[in-house]
Motif scaffolding. Structure first.
Motif, PDB file in Angstrom:
ATOM      1  N   ARG A   1      34.491  66.291  36.042  1.00 11.10           N
ATOM      2  CA  ARG A   1      33.711  65.466  36.972  1.00 11.10           C
ATOM      3  C   ARG A   1      32.541  66.234  37.599  1.00 11.10           C
ATOM      4  NH1 ARG A   1      38.709  62.776  38.089  1.00 11.10           N
ATOM      5  NH2 ARG A   1      39.400  64.654  39.145  1.00 11.10           N
ATOM      6  N   ALA A   2      32.530  67.548  37.427  1.00  7.09           N
ATOM      7  CA  ALA A   2      31.534  68.367  38.118  1.00  7.09           C
ATOM      8  C   ALA A   2      30.117  67.954  37.749  1.00  7.09           C
ATOM      9  CB  ALA A   2      31.752  69.838  37.796  1.00  7.09           C
ATOM     10  N   GLN A   3      29.229  67.905  38.750  1.00  5.09           N
ATOM     11  CA  GLN A   3      27.832  67.533  38.501  1.00  5.09           C
ATOM     12  C   GLN A   3      26.906  68.709  38.781  1.00  5.09           C
ATOM     13  OE1 GLN A   3      26.534  63.817  39.937  1.00  5.09           O
ATOM     14  NE2 GLN A   3      28.482  62.803  39.521  1.00  5.09           N
TER      15      GLN A   3
ATOM     16  N   ASN B   1      35.643  63.868  45.054  1.00  5.60           N
ATOM     17  CA  ASN B   1      36.778  64.461  45.754  1.00  5.60           C
ATOM     18  C   ASN B   1      36.382  65.581  46.702  1.00  5.60           C
ATOM     19  OD1 ASN B   1      38.668  62.855  44.436  1.00  5.60           O
ATOM     20  ND2 ASN B   1      38.684  64.212  42.677  1.00  5.60           N
ATOM     21  N   GLY B   2      35.139  66.023  46.584  1.00  6.62           N
ATOM     22  CA  GLY B   2      34.697  67.205  47.338  1.00  6.62           C
ATOM     23  C   GLY B   2      35.089  67.208  48.792  1.00  6.62           C
ATOM     24  N   PRO B   3      34.527  66.319  49.601  1.00  5.02           N
ATOM     25  CA  PRO B   3      34.810  66.394  51.037  1.00  5.02           C
ATOM     26  C   PRO B   3      36.296  66.256  51.343  1.00  5.02           C
ATOM     27  CG  PRO B   3      32.937  64.960  50.591  1.00  5.02           C
ATOM     28  CD  PRO B   3      33.541  65.292  49.264  1.00  5.02           C
ATOM     29  N   GLY B   4      36.957  65.380  50.618  1.00  5.51           N
ATOM     30  CA  GLY B   4      38.388  65.190  50.861  1.00  5.51           C
ATOM     31  C   GLY B   4      39.176  66.442  50.552  1.00  5.51           C
ATOM     32  N   GLU B   5      38.854  67.059  49.413  1.00  3.08           N
ATOM     33  CA  GLU B   5      39.578  68.273  49.028  1.00  3.08           C
ATOM     34  C   GLU B   5      39.319  69.400  50.006  1.00  3.08           C
ATOM     35  OE1 GLU B   5      38.802  69.487  45.019  1.00  3.08           O
ATOM     36  OE2 GLU B   5      39.629  67.656  44.162  1.00  3.08           O
ATOM     37  N   ALA B   6      38.173  69.337  50.654  1.00  3.46           N
ATOM     38  CA  ALA B   6      37.775  70.462  51.496  1.00  3.46           C
ATOM     39  C   ALA B   6      37.944  70.180  52.978  1.00  3.46           C
ATOM     40  CB  ALA B   6      36.320  70.822  51.203  1.00  3.46           C
TER      41      ALA B   6
HETATM   42 FE1  SF4 Z   1      36.517  68.499  39.735  1.00  3.03          FE
HETATM   43 FE2  SF4 Z   1      37.576  68.632  42.210  1.00  3.03          FE
HETATM   44 FE3  SF4 Z   1      35.527  70.204  41.573  1.00  3.03          FE
HETATM   45 FE4  SF4 Z   1      35.142  67.538  41.822  1.00  3.03          FE
HETATM   46  S1  SF4 Z   1      35.731  68.970  43.447  1.00  3.03           S
HETATM   47  S2  SF4 Z   1      34.371  68.913  40.210  1.00  3.03           S
HETATM   48  S3  SF4 Z   1      37.111  66.771  41.065  1.00  3.03           S
HETATM   49  S4  SF4 Z   1      37.578  70.250  40.652  1.00  3.03           S
END
Ligand code: SF4
Length: 371
Positions: free
Chosen positions: A280-282, A313-318
């Motif tokens: 998913r990385a941009q 997922n960035g903000p949520g994961e972080a």
């Molecule tokens: Fe993949 Fe999570 Fe990184 Fe987004 S934040 S690119 S979902 S590993």
């Protein structure tokens, strides 16, 4: 400075007696200290002091210098006086250099009384001189220089042999009522080394200096040391650490500090957490994480900064991070405590993070001052 992220040690520390290496307490619940050893010729006073200054700047708390010749011994008074951190003289075999190091005002001496007894029994005089000057001694047993008697008894440098050797060496000083001692039992195999320290920890209350010898080049040595120290410190064993790498000593300090921070034994300062990247990385996450790390390097900000590859997922994961960035469509969403505060073009991500980090730091300082 700012307070770091509070520590939560991985385990209760083993109860050990406390010694003073100059102003640095070792053992008895004192924070685990990080040390290294110079690679210069000690007799080259300028180069040695220069390296000690670099080590000091990188967070080294105790430094050891080798003392194999009279010229090195002659350099000790100036080095001990001018160093900003306590200096330990590392001496093998020659008692005269031990006396010289003590007289020179070194904060401690590393010496193995077994070696000295073998050739020239001056252990009693060393104990007296060390006691008179309040100089502690590190007994450093190494697999490579294990006492012949113990090699014969055990066949090789087993954990039992290393622990027994160290306790026997300590007993040579104890006979003269000297107990201002710390001990190391190093081996290049973390499995042997961990077991040796465990046995030693169970059999005495001396503070322990952890080290894996000949740990190897930076990558391998870092892992060996992290694994071995982690295993011991997670059981509360270890009072001061030295990471040995075939790399500049400043690298040893960086690794040592990181190990202590990872185990909650030391305040965390700036910490970069970055996602592993995925389909998913941009953005090139590795490159961005490197740029952010470089951009924030040297900032004394107790922040956890997240670098995330996508906005899904960035903000949520972080959310656990204080500050972060999630990338998408050539832009970076900058978020603080999981809330997006602004969106900037990719080229402005690093400078925006630095600005935000400084703003948060200022706020923390204000809060600290008013609270
Ligand atoms: Fe993949 Fe999570 Fe990184 Fe987004 S934040 S690119 S979902 S590993």
């Amino acid at each position: 400075g700012l307070p770091g992220v509070p520590v939560r040690p991985i385990a209760e520390r083993r109860v050990s007696r406390r010694i003073q290496v100059g102003p640095v307490a070792v053992g008895g619940g004192a924070p685990v200290s990080v040390q290294s050893m110079t690679t210069t010729r000690t007799s080259d006073i300028g180069a040695t002091l220069q390296q000690i200054a670099e080590l000091t700047a990188s967070g080294c708390q105790i430094v050891r210098v080798a003392c194999p010749t009279q010229d090195d011994a002659d350099a000790l008074p100036v080095i001990a006086r001018k160093s900003q951190i306590p200096v330990i003289a590392d001496i093998h075999f020659q008692p005269k250099y031990v006396f010289a190091a003590i007289e020179a005002g070194c904060a401690a001496v590393r010496v193995n009384p077994g070696n000295i007894k073998q050739f020239d029994d001056k252990v009693k005089e060393i104990a007296k001189a060390a006691k008179d000057h309040g100089t502690p001694i590190r007994i450093g047993v190494n697999a490579g220089s294990l006492d012949r008697r113990l090699l014969q008894k055990y066949g090789k440098a087993t954990p039992e042999a290393l622990a027994e050797s160290a306790l026997w060496e300590a007993s040579l000083f104890e006979e003269h009522d000297f107990r201002d001692i710390k001990i190391s039992v190093k081996h290049n195999d973390p499995v042997v080394m961990v077991e040796a320290y465990r046995q030693l920890a169970a059999q005495c209350d001396y503070p322990l200096h952890l080290g894996v010898t000949e740990a190897g080049p930076a990558f391998q040595g870092t892992i060996k040391s992290a694994v071995a120290f982690g295993a011991l410190l997670s059981q509360g064993i270890g009072d001061t650490i030295r990471v040995s790498l075939s790399a500049p000593p400043v690298e040893e300090i960086k690794v040592g500090i990181q190990i202590l921070q990872s185990l909650g034994l030391r305040e965390r300062r700036l910490e970069i957490v970055s996602c592993p990247s995925c389909g998913r990385a941009q953005v090139d996450v590795y490159k961005l994480a490197e740029e952010v790390t470089a951009g924030l390097e040297g900032m004394e900000v107790p922040l956890r900064v997240a670098v995330m590859g996508c906005v899904v997922n960035g903000p949520g994961e972080a959310r656990e991070a204080d500050l972060g960035v999630a990338s998408g469509n050539g832009k970076g969403q900058i978020f603080v405590k999981g809330e997006v505060v602004k969106t900037v073009p990719e080229s402005k991500i690093v400078e925006t993070l630095i600005e935000e980090a400084m703003r948060i730091a200022e706020q923390m300082e204000k809060d600290g001052a008013s609270g």
